[in-house]
Design a protein around this motif. Structure first.
Motif, mmCIF file in Angstrom:
data_model
loop_
_atom_site.group_PDB
_atom_site.id
_atom_site.type_symbol
_atom_site.label_atom_id
_atom_site.label_comp_id
_atom_site.label_asym_id
_atom_site.label_seq_id
_atom_site.Cartn_x
_atom_site.Cartn_y
_atom_site.Cartn_z
ATOM 1 N N ARG A 135 0.842 -1.198 0.000
ATOM 2 C CA ARG A 135 0.000 0.000 0.000
ATOM 3 C C ARG A 135 0.880 1.252 0.000
ATOM 4 O O ARG A 135 0.600 2.247 -0.659
ATOM 5 C CB ARG A 135 -0.920 -0.002 1.213
ATOM 6 C CG ARG A 135 -1.600 1.344 1.446
ATOM 7 C CD ARG A 135 -2.488 1.303 2.676
ATOM 8 N NE ARG A 135 -3.706 0.567 2.430
ATOM 9 C CZ ARG A 135 -4.623 0.314 3.364
ATOM 10 N NH1 ARG A 135 -4.428 0.735 4.593
ATOM 11 N NH2 ARG A 135 -5.711 -0.361 3.077
ATOM 12 N N ASP A 136 2.009 1.212 0.742
ATOM 13 C CA ASP A 136 2.889 2.374 0.846
ATOM 14 C C ASP A 136 3.759 2.545 -0.404
ATOM 15 O O ASP A 136 3.976 3.647 -0.878
ATOM 16 C CB ASP A 136 3.781 2.244 2.087
ATOM 17 C CG ASP A 136 2.958 2.061 3.356
ATOM 18 O OD1 ASP A 136 1.938 2.755 3.492
ATOM 19 O OD2 ASP A 136 3.325 1.225 4.190
ATOM 20 N N SER A 137 4.281 1.431 -0.919
ATOM 21 C CA SER A 137 5.173 1.515 -2.066
ATOM 22 C C SER A 137 4.418 1.732 -3.364
ATOM 23 O O SER A 137 4.997 2.138 -4.367
ATOM 24 C CB SER A 137 6.013 0.241 -2.169
ATOM 25 O OG SER A 137 5.180 -0.880 -2.420
ATOM 26 N N GLY A 138 3.114 1.450 -3.370
ATOM 27 C CA GLY A 138 2.287 1.731 -4.537
ATOM 28 C C GLY A 138 2.323 0.673 -5.606
ATOM 29 O O GLY A 138 1.683 0.817 -6.637
ATOM 30 N N CYS A 139 3.065 -0.424 -5.382
ATOM 31 C CA CYS A 139 3.153 -1.483 -6.393
ATOM 32 C C CYS A 139 3.381 -0.819 -7.754
ATOM 33 O O CYS A 139 2.583 -0.946 -8.684
ATOM 34 C CB CYS A 139 1.869 -2.305 -6.380
ATOM 35 S SG CYS A 139 1.966 -3.881 -7.257
ATOM 36 N N ASN A 140 4.486 -0.093 -7.878
ATOM 37 C CA ASN A 140 4.642 0.898 -8.931
ATOM 38 C C ASN A 140 5.414 0.465 -10.163
ATOM 39 O O ASN A 140 5.922 1.293 -10.906
ATOM 40 C CB ASN A 140 5.293 2.159 -8.351
ATOM 41 C CG ASN A 140 6.623 1.835 -7.682
ATOM 42 O OD1 ASN A 140 7.137 0.725 -7.805
ATOM 43 N ND2 ASN A 140 7.171 2.812 -6.976
ATOM 44 N N GLY A 141 5.540 -0.833 -10.393
ATOM 45 C CA GLY A 141 6.152 -1.291 -11.624
ATOM 46 C C GLY A 141 7.446 -2.036 -11.457
ATOM 47 O O GLY A 141 7.968 -2.591 -12.421
ATOM 48 N N ILE A 142 8.019 -2.056 -10.244
ATOM 49 C CA ILE A 142 9.226 -2.828 -9.979
ATOM 50 C C ILE A 142 8.817 -4.116 -9.270
ATOM 51 O O ILE A 142 8.411 -4.100 -8.113
ATOM 52 C CB ILE A 142 10.231 -2.042 -9.113
ATOM 53 C CG1 ILE A 142 10.577 -0.713 -9.765
ATOM 54 C CG2 ILE A 142 11.486 -2.885 -8.887
ATOM 55 C CD1 ILE A 142 11.189 -0.845 -11.157
ATOM 56 N N LYS A 143 8.854 -5.211 -9.993
ATOM 57 C CA LYS A 143 8.435 -6.540 -9.533
ATOM 58 C C LYS A 143 6.934 -6.637 -9.281
ATOM 59 O O LYS A 143 6.428 -7.707 -8.962
ATOM 60 C CB LYS A 143 9.188 -6.958 -8.266
ATOM 61 C CG LYS A 143 10.667 -7.194 -8.452
ATOM 62 C CD LYS A 143 11.265 -7.762 -7.161
ATOM 63 C CE LYS A 143 12.750 -8.024 -7.318
ATOM 64 N NZ LYS A 143 13.309 -8.610 -6.077
ATOM 65 N N CYS B 94 3.019 -4.582 -10.433
ATOM 66 C CA CYS B 94 2.270 -3.481 -11.034
ATOM 67 C C CYS B 94 0.796 -3.647 -10.692
ATOM 68 O O CYS B 94 0.340 -4.749 -10.387
ATOM 69 C CB CYS B 94 2.470 -3.419 -12.555
ATOM 70 S SG CYS B 94 1.815 -4.846 -13.477
ATOM 71 N N GLN B 95 0.083 -2.563 -10.757
ATOM 72 C CA GLN B 95 -1.302 -2.601 -10.312
ATOM 73 C C GLN B 95 -2.120 -1.555 -11.051
ATOM 74 O O GLN B 95 -1.628 -0.476 -11.377
ATOM 75 C CB GLN B 95 -1.353 -2.338 -8.809
ATOM 76 C CG GLN B 95 -2.636 -2.776 -8.128
ATOM 77 C CD GLN B 95 -2.511 -2.669 -6.619
ATOM 78 O OE1 GLN B 95 -2.541 -1.582 -6.070
ATOM 79 N NE2 GLN B 95 -2.360 -3.797 -5.949
#
Length: 305
Positions: free
Chosen positions: A160-168, A170-171
């Motif tokens: 939730r904090d890291s944002g699942c932002n594309g490194i390993k 994605c969301q």
């Protein structure tokens, strides 16, 4: 000696406290109310005569509730002013080859819809995951691996904090404007020259309750090993079955419950178009309980005057 007015106020207060202490019925009379620690409110039910129709029949296997119509484990059933939802344990699509894997999430014809509380998530190195419906891509994302791999994420940082932002990881969201019942999931690998050697070659893709993911999974590596994840479904009662609910046996009972929330999904195939229309009910403000049962919403207090 207690003054008469004070005595009357004490009686009214006692009635109010008793009304709060009594929990309103959630299931039909003489029907199980729980399977394990999961509450099973009507129109869902365990056993013949305890559920509204086929869609809501629940079996209780070793304290594990299974919704028979879609063959998924039930984690929670909610009825509230905001929404009626059911949380189910749904399988994850994984891929450990360089090929393409596909799966279908299908609730067509049922009273269950994919909630926009879910997020579509892809996990792994060079993962291309996307959703399509009616032969059109509606959502997707790509995740890569950090080649330097110098500074791993702190163990106390959640997705939730890291944002699942594309490194390993994605969301992306699914379109909230659509009441979706059927989605096709596609999962494949994007291979770049010199990459994937020494890396985990497995990817996964899944719909998941965003709140659960953020609170329970603290790194993409842990998300990669998941086999099942909680998925939120909106639910209601088919228009054809709505008039047979107990609450409709008494028109006067509409004073305590409201069933004005109606939504529909239109599914189009090659030659036909079908519409699934469902009603959602809730107790009116000041009442609590199960609005799908006759006298299911209770608890409004008498004024102390």
């Amino acid at each position: 000696m207690i003054p008469p007015l004070l005595f009357q106020l004490m009686i009214l207060l006692s009635w109010s406290i008793n009304a709060l202490a009594e929990s309103p019925a959630i299931a039909k009379l003489n029907c199980p109310t729980h399977c394990g620690n999961v509450s099973i409110p009507f129109p869902f039910g365990i056993g013949t005569g305890c559920y509204l129709d086929y869609w809501y029949a629940v079996t209780c296997n070793s304290s594990t509730p299974i919704l028979k119509s879609i063959n998924l484990e039930v984690l929670n059933i909610s009825i509230s002013l905001e929404a009626s939802t059911i949380l189910v344990n749904h399988p994850v699509l994984d891929n450990c080859t360089a090929g393409v894997r596909r799966a279908t999430v299908n609730f067509e014809s049922s009273p269950f819809f994919l909630s926009d509380a879910n997020r579509f998530t892809g996990v792994g190195c060079n993962t291309f995951a996307y959703l399509f419906s009616n032969n059109s891509i509606i959502s997707g994302c790509i995740s890569f691996c950090d080649k330097s791999n110098i500074s791993p994420e702190p163990s106390n940082v959640k997705l939730r904090d890291s944002g699942c932002n594309g490194i390993k990881c994605c969301q992306t969201r699914i379109p909230s404007s659509l009441k979706l019942q059927k989605l096709n999931v596609s999962l494949s690998t994007i291979i770049f020259k010199g990459e994937m050697q020494g890396q985990n070659k497995c990817q996964s893709a899944f719909l998941v309750d965003q709140e659960w993911l953020g609170n329970n999974i603290d790194s993409p590596d842990k998300a990669q090993g998941l086999k099942h994840v909680p998925v939120v479904l909106d639910w209601g009662i088919h228009g054809s079955s709505f008039d047979s609910t107990e609450r409709n046996s008494s028109k006067s009972y509409t004073r305590t419950s409201d069933c004005s929330r109606v939504f529909a999904n239109i599914s189009t195939s090659t030659n036909t178009s079908t519409s699934t229309r469902v009603h959602q009910c809730s107790c009116r403000w000041g009442y609590r309980g199960n609005p799908y049962l006759l006298q299911g919403c209770q608890g409004k207090l008498l004024p102390l005057i």
